[in-house]
Design an enzyme around this catalytic site. Structure first.
Site, short mmCIF file in Angstrom:
data_model
loop_
_atom_site.label_atom_id
_atom_site.label_comp_id
_atom_site.label_asym_id
_atom_site.label_seq_id
_atom_site.Cartn_x
_atom_site.Cartn_y
_atom_site.Cartn_z
CG ASP A 82 -0.17 0.01 2.54
OD1 ASP A 82 0.85 -0.70 2.65
OD2 ASP A 82 -0.60 0.72 3.47
CG ASP A 141 6.68 4.47 2.17
OD1 ASP A 141 6.76 3.27 2.48
OD2 ASP A 141 6.20 5.33 2.91
CD GLU A 175 4.33 0.69 6.89
OE1 GLU A 175 5.19 1.05 7.71
OE2 GLU A 175 3.80 1.49 6.08
CD GLU A 176 2.54 4.09 4.36
OE1 GLU A 176 2.50 4.73 5.42
OE2 GLU A 176 3.53 4.08 3.61
CG HIS A 382 4.18 9.32 3.90
ND1 HIS A 382 3.66 9.11 5.15
CD2 HIS A 382 4.57 8.10 3.46
CE1 HIS A 382 3.75 7.82 5.45
NE2 HIS A 382 4.30 7.19 4.42
#
Length: 410
Positions: A82, A141, A175-176, A382
């Site tokens: 993700d 990421d 994970e986020e 991000h």
């Protein structure tokens, strides 16, 4: 397939995590994560890896079987599928040859990656850099990590004479939003002696310390009354919450701390005069200090309950994840020694730092597979300014290969 082409292919699948679905127990939270998992499943099978398994929650694993006649440790590599919630637009990745100065991401919108704001760009003059068009995250990421791991598996598949032990690869969703994929992972299906997450930034970054993390929900119960006759009757729960907050230690908040300094984070306050709920995060690198912070909140709630009366204050404490170093114990742990040796062999200078956050390895380590974290090569996670130097991406994959080779040594 070249690693750059592989990475860009992954970025075309928009896997922005969906917080609402995650909160309701839906995994993967975004159906596109399953789309990516299916692609990874097919690629792993095409490379000849064994025991390729994609689960209903999209967690995908595979094994590169040992080609040795002797037993060596099994090593695992982890990445998440993700991407973060900050931007949800489709990624339009592009490769530029960086010649210095500012990088124009989007001329029409006037969006620039400015050297004055991102001084580390100077390290990549003359190199190729992967960026977005300024309207989305790049998704390095953690898709750079996926590309790095798959590229390494491709190397061993194409070079069967290179010695290696059993290697497990594992890709998890979500994970986020609280390491949900790692928490759902059945660690018994991994079977590794130690592992690595690839989920930090510029070339050389190496992390094997992170927060011990917990949270607290403190509920304050007041007594409602109309203001015309509230005297002696109204107990305002909002004011009780503010009094509680005022008794937290001064200066021990995120905005006042750095390095290994822990904190209490007053994160959310919601309610009315009758009932108010205060939510706090607790962070500390040292496990004993973390326990002391949690006990402090418990004791403070108890004192306030005595002061204000039974039923006025209730607290619920929750452990979220632990410091990876708790399970490595020292700098001579096999997982740390091996990655440092890999860096040295490749001429990569380690940039060892504590992570003021968490990553999948915190949960994976707690489950029994010690799991440091090393670089993907990307910068500005991000952010629409996220970028990935191609040399750094290739270096990340070289570290994976070197770790596998080192674990094959008697």
């Amino acid at each position: 397939m070249d690693i750059v082409e592989r990475f860009i292919n992954y970025t075309k699948i928009n896997t922005t995590t969906n917080k609402a679905n995650g909160a309701n127990g839906i995994m993967p939270s975004n159906p596109a994560e399953m789309e990516l998992a299916k692609l990874l499943e097919s690629e792993l099978k095409a490379l000849g890896l064994k025991d390729v398994k994609r689960r209903e929650n999209s967690i995908t694993t595979a094994v590169l079987p040992s080609n040795l006649s002797y037993k060596v440790p099994t090593v695992a590599f982890f990445a998440h599928m993700d991407t973060s919630l900050e931007q949800s637009n489709d990624t339009k990745a592009k490769i530029i040859k960086y010649e210095g100065g500012d990088i124009c991401l989007n001329e029409e919108l006037g969006i620039y990656l400015k050297k004055s704001e991102f001084s580390e760009l100077e390290n990549y003059i003359g190199d190729e850099i992967i960026t977005t068009d300024g309207t989305s995250l790049l998704g390095a990421d953690d898709k750079a990590a996926i590309a790095s791991i798959i590229n390494a598996m491709q190397f061993f598949a194409q070079n069967p004479d290179v010695k290696h032990g059993d290697v497990v690869v594992c890709f998890v969703p979500d994970e986020e939003q609280g390491l949900l994929g790692a928490k759902a992972l059945d660690i018994s299906e991994i079977g590794a002696d130690f592992g690595y997450c690839l989920d930090c930034c510029g070339i050389g970054e190496l992390i094997y310390e992170n927060w011990n993390a917990g949270d607290a929900a403190v509920t304050f119960k007041g007594v409602s009354a109309h203001p015309m006759n509230a005297k002696g009757k109204l107990v305002n729960s909002l004011l009780l919450a503010h009094k509680f907050i005022s008794m937290l230690p001064n200066g021990e908040a995120p905005e006042y701390t750095d390095g290994k300094e822990g904190y209490f984070w007053v994160k959310e306050l919601a309610g009315n005069s009758a009932k108010t709920v205060l939510k706090l995060d607790v962070r500390e690198f040292d496990e004993k200090k973390y326990e002391q912070r949690m006990q402090f909140l418990q004791d403070l709630a108890g004192v306030c309950a005595k002061l204000w009366g039974d039923g006025r204050v209730a607290i619920k404490l929750n452990d979220r994840y632990k410091n990876v170093y708790n399970y490595l114990n020292n700098d001579n742990a096999p997982a740390i020694k091996t990655v440092k040796k890999a860096f040295a062999n490749l001429g990569i200078i380690p940039d060892i730092k504590p992570m003021r956050g968490g990553y999948d390895g915190a949960v994976i380590s707690q489950k029994g597979v010690p799991c440091p974290n090393f670089f993907t090569g990307a910068h500005n996670f991000h952010s629409i300014y996220e970028y990935l130097p191609v040399k750094s991406l290739r270096a990340s994959s070289e570290v994976v290969k070197e770790i596998v080779k080192l674990t094959a040594l008697k």
